[in-house]
Design a protein around this motif. Structure first.
Motif, PDB file in Angstrom:
ATOM      1  N   ALA A 175      -9.082  -7.475  -9.168  1.00 12.88           N
ATOM      2  CA  ALA A 175      -8.847  -8.427  -8.081  1.00 12.88           C
ATOM      3  C   ALA A 175      -9.165  -7.761  -6.745  1.00 12.88           C
ATOM      4  O   ALA A 175      -9.091  -6.557  -6.597  1.00 12.88           O
ATOM      5  CB  ALA A 175      -7.399  -8.884  -8.107  1.00 12.88           C
ATOM      6  N   ASP A 176      -9.524  -8.576  -5.790  1.00 11.38           N
ATOM      7  CA  ASP A 176      -9.752  -8.092  -4.440  1.00 11.38           C
ATOM      8  C   ASP A 176      -8.989  -9.029  -3.510  1.00 11.38           C
ATOM      9  O   ASP A 176      -9.295 -10.222  -3.500  1.00 11.38           O
ATOM     10  CB  ASP A 176     -11.250  -8.091  -4.112  1.00 11.38           C
ATOM     11  N   PRO A 177      -7.958  -8.635  -2.804  1.00  9.26           N
ATOM     12  CA  PRO A 177      -7.617  -7.251  -2.538  1.00  9.26           C
ATOM     13  C   PRO A 177      -6.970  -6.530  -3.728  1.00  9.26           C
ATOM     14  O   PRO A 177      -6.368  -7.161  -4.584  1.00  9.26           O
ATOM     15  CB  PRO A 177      -6.610  -7.354  -1.384  1.00  9.26           C
ATOM     16  N   TYR A 178      -7.149  -5.219  -3.735  1.00  5.19           N
ATOM     17  CA  TYR A 178      -6.512  -4.416  -4.767  1.00  5.19           C
ATOM     18  C   TYR A 178      -5.005  -4.388  -4.530  1.00  5.19           C
ATOM     19  O   TYR A 178      -4.534  -4.249  -3.408  1.00  5.19           O
ATOM     20  CB  TYR A 178      -7.052  -2.979  -4.729  1.00  5.19           C
ATOM     21  N   LYS A 179      -4.262  -4.471  -5.608  1.00  7.74           N
ATOM     22  CA  LYS A 179      -2.807  -4.380  -5.542  1.00  7.74           C
ATOM     23  C   LYS A 179      -2.422  -2.911  -5.750  1.00  7.74           C
ATOM     24  O   LYS A 179      -2.610  -2.358  -6.833  1.00  7.74           O
ATOM     25  CB  LYS A 179      -2.169  -5.287  -6.594  1.00  7.74           C
ATOM     26  N   VAL A 180      -1.912  -2.313  -4.686  1.00  8.42           N
ATOM     27  CA  VAL A 180      -1.540  -0.899  -4.713  1.00  8.42           C
ATOM     28  C   VAL A 180      -0.065  -0.797  -5.079  1.00  8.42           C
ATOM     29  O   VAL A 180       0.808  -1.179  -4.293  1.00  8.42           O
ATOM     30  CB  VAL A 180      -1.808  -0.230  -3.355  1.00  8.42           C
ATOM     31  N   GLY A 181       0.218  -0.275  -6.258  1.00  7.52           N
ATOM     32  CA  GLY A 181       1.587  -0.211  -6.742  1.00  7.52           C
ATOM     33  C   GLY A 181       2.342   0.982  -6.199  1.00  7.52           C
ATOM     34  O   GLY A 181       1.863   2.120  -6.230  1.00  7.52           O
ATOM     35  N   ILE A 182       3.532   0.722  -5.672  1.00  8.59           N
ATOM     36  CA  ILE A 182       4.488   1.769  -5.312  1.00  8.59           C
ATOM     37  C   ILE A 182       5.787   1.449  -6.042  1.00  8.59           C
ATOM     38  O   ILE A 182       5.983   0.332  -6.532  1.00  8.59           O
ATOM     39  CB  ILE A 182       4.745   1.836  -3.795  1.00  8.59           C
ATOM     40  N   ALA A 183       6.678   2.420  -6.158  1.00  6.16           N
ATOM     41  CA  ALA A 183       7.974   2.161  -6.767  1.00  6.16           C
ATOM     42  C   ALA A 183       8.802   1.267  -5.858  1.00  6.16           C
ATOM     43  O   ALA A 183       8.797   1.434  -4.635  1.00  6.16           O
ATOM     44  CB  ALA A 183       8.709   3.464  -7.048  1.00  6.16           C
ATOM     45  N   ALA A 184       9.512   0.316  -6.444  1.00  8.77           N
ATOM     46  CA  ALA A 184      10.329  -0.604  -5.655  1.00  8.77           C
ATOM     47  C   ALA A 184      11.530   0.108  -5.034  1.00  8.77           C
ATOM     48  O   ALA A 184      12.123  -0.394  -4.074  1.00  8.77           O
ATOM     49  CB  ALA A 184      10.799  -1.756  -6.538  1.00  8.77           C
ATOM     50  N   GLU A 185      11.879   1.275  -5.582  1.00 10.43           N
ATOM     51  CA  GLU A 185      12.994   2.047  -5.056  1.00 10.43           C
ATOM     52  C   GLU A 185      12.527   2.895  -3.878  1.00 10.43           C
ATOM     53  O   GLU A 185      11.520   3.602  -3.989  1.00 10.43           O
ATOM     54  CB  GLU A 185      13.568   2.957  -6.154  1.00 10.43           C
ATOM     55  N   PRO A 186      13.224   2.868  -2.752  1.00  6.32           N
ATOM     56  CA  PRO A 186      12.808   3.660  -1.577  1.00  6.32           C
ATOM     57  C   PRO A 186      12.689   5.144  -1.914  1.00  6.32           C
ATOM     58  O   PRO A 186      13.506   5.699  -2.660  1.00  6.32           O
ATOM     59  CB  PRO A 186      13.930   3.414  -0.573  1.00  6.32           C
ATOM     60  N   TYR A 187      11.664   5.779  -1.346  1.00 10.47           N
ATOM     61  CA  TYR A 187      11.424   7.195  -1.595  1.00 10.47           C
ATOM     62  C   TYR A 187      10.931   7.850  -0.304  1.00 10.47           C
ATOM     63  O   TYR A 187       9.793   8.293  -0.197  1.00 10.47           O
ATOM     64  CB  TYR A 187      10.393   7.346  -2.714  1.00 10.47           C
ATOM     65  N   PRO A 188      11.796   7.878   0.734  1.00  7.66           N
ATOM     66  CA  PRO A 188      11.386   8.470   2.006  1.00  7.66           C
ATOM     67  C   PRO A 188      11.171   9.977   1.853  1.00  7.66           C
ATOM     68  O   PRO A 188      11.832  10.608   1.022  1.00  7.66           O
ATOM     69  CB  PRO A 188      12.574   8.161   2.927  1.00  7.66           C
ATOM     70  N   PRO A 189      10.237  10.564   2.622  1.00  8.85           N
ATOM     71  CA  PRO A 189       9.427   9.943   3.680  1.00  8.85           C
ATOM     72  C   PRO A 189       8.121   9.324   3.187  1.00  8.85           C
ATOM     73  O   PRO A 189       7.252   9.007   3.977  1.00  8.85           O
ATOM     74  CB  PRO A 189       9.126  11.143   4.576  1.00  8.85           C
ATOM     75  N   PHE A 190       8.006   9.145   1.869  1.00  5.17           N
ATOM     76  CA  PHE A 190       6.749   8.648   1.309  1.00  5.17           C
ATOM     77  C   PHE A 190       6.616   7.128   1.424  1.00  5.17           C
ATOM     78  O   PHE A 190       5.567   6.621   1.791  1.00  5.17           O
ATOM     79  CB  PHE A 190       6.613   9.103  -0.145  1.00  5.17           C
ATOM     80  N   TYR A 191       7.686   6.411   1.121  1.00  2.00           N
ATOM     81  CA  TYR A 191       7.667   4.966   1.328  1.00  2.00           C
ATOM     82  C   TYR A 191       9.095   4.428   1.291  1.00  2.00           C
ATOM     83  O   TYR A 191       9.941   4.893   0.520  1.00  2.00           O
ATOM     84  CB  TYR A 191       6.802   4.241   0.288  1.00  2.00           C
ATOM     85  N   SER A 192       9.358   3.465   2.175  1.00  4.11           N
ATOM     86  CA  SER A 192      10.655   2.788   2.198  1.00  4.11           C
ATOM     87  C   SER A 192      10.490   1.497   2.993  1.00  4.11           C
ATOM     88  O   SER A 192       9.648   1.412   3.887  1.00  4.11           O
ATOM     89  CB  SER A 192      11.743   3.674   2.814  1.00  4.11           C
ATOM     90  N   PRO A 193      11.292   0.472   2.667  1.00  4.99           N
ATOM     91  CA  PRO A 193      11.176  -0.805   3.368  1.00  4.99           C
ATOM     92  C   PRO A 193      12.121  -0.888   4.551  1.00  4.99           C
ATOM     93  O   PRO A 193      13.170  -0.236   4.574  1.00  4.99           O
ATOM     94  CB  PRO A 193      11.578  -1.810   2.287  1.00  4.99           C
ATOM     95  N   ASP A 194      11.751  -1.717   5.538  1.00  2.00           N
ATOM     96  CA  ASP A 194      12.685  -2.011   6.617  1.00  2.00           C
ATOM     97  C   ASP A 194      13.481  -3.255   6.257  1.00  2.00           C
ATOM     98  O   ASP A 194      13.381  -3.772   5.140  1.00  2.00           O
ATOM     99  CB  ASP A 194      11.952  -2.163   7.955  1.00  2.00           C
TER     100      ASP A 194
END
Length: 258
Positions: free
Chosen positions: A21-40
């Protein structure tokens, strides 16, 4: 008739091997993992790995959308087409490589131990003896702890998120945590972390468990995308983008590793 048959054949081929598919779906873990990724509070994700994914997608001229997935289901999500790539601090291990393909590494940091100040815990089986350890479920750090520390530790407790294990550490319900040091450093630098805990060092290397750096996870059949991703990683490393996006998060630290 020939046109009809050709269209039917094309449709059948598309069903047998669906296009990405385009756009590509980039998977991250749904669990926050700062400083790599976390939701506001609005559910918007940010962090070093989000910035890296954005830079990579820009370099390969692809539209991408961040798609959170539960960590324990992220490889099945990739292989069933729910996401198109994994950019979620996934270490390149032999076991995972049986299921998916990996890009070249894009970062590599040590697995270490942080412990309560009043303990004498060290990052070895002898130094862990009698301790209550916290690990994040389904991670290489859990696998490592169970392989190397289970006979010495009093107990190894698995947590759904890093935040939960660190809360128990600060409260004294466990004695130490085994994990990625870059993910644990923000806690150590916080008021709560400085008050309770210390870094006791990196664990002994075991590439069969800890892997050889972190890579982008892809379906094995997506060889063209793998080539583009590897070229993109090399390009942003060479043109200065990688260092520029890393500086705000890891000033003075080489996250890429040797």
């Amino acid at each position: 008739m020939f046109k009809t048959l050709a269209l039917a054949a094309t449709a059948a081929a598309a069903l047998a091997a669906p296009a990405l598919a385009d756009p590509y779906k980039v998977g991250i873990a749904a669990e926050p993992y700062p400083p790599f990724y976390s939701p506001d509070s609005s559910g918007n994700w940010s962090g070093w790995e989000i910035d890296f994914a954005d830079a990579l997608c820009a370099e390969i001229e692809a539209d991408c959308v961040i798609t959170p997935v539960a960590w324990d289901g992220i490889i099945p999500a990739l292989n069933t087409g729910k996401i198109d790539m994994i950019v979620a601090s996934m270490s390149i291990t032999e076991e995972r490589a049986k299921q998916i393909a990996f890009s070249d590494k894009y970062y590599d940091t040590p697995t270490g131990v942080i412990a309560l100040k009043e303990t004498e815990i060290q990052p070895s089986a002898e130094g862990i003896e009698g301790a209550y350890l916290g690990v994040s479920v389904g991670t290489i750090h859990e696998t490592y702890a169970r392989a190397h520390f289970s006979e010495a530790a009093a107990d190894i407790r698995s947590y759904p998120t890093v935040d939960e294990e660190l809360q128990d550490l600060a409260a004294g319900r466990i004695d130490a945590v085994v994990g990625d040091m870059l993910a644990l450093m923000p806690f150590l630098e916080s008021d709560a972390g400085e008050a309770c805990c210390e870094y006791r060092g990196a664990v002994e290397s075991d590439p069969s468990i800890l892997g050889n750096g972190v890579g982008v996870g892809l379906r094995k059949e997506d060889t063209d995308l793998l080539e583009r991703v590897n070229s993109g990683i090399a390009a942003i490393r060479e043109n200065g983008t990688y260092d520029a996006l890393s500086e705000p998060y890891f000033a003075g630290f080489d996250i890429y590793g040797s």
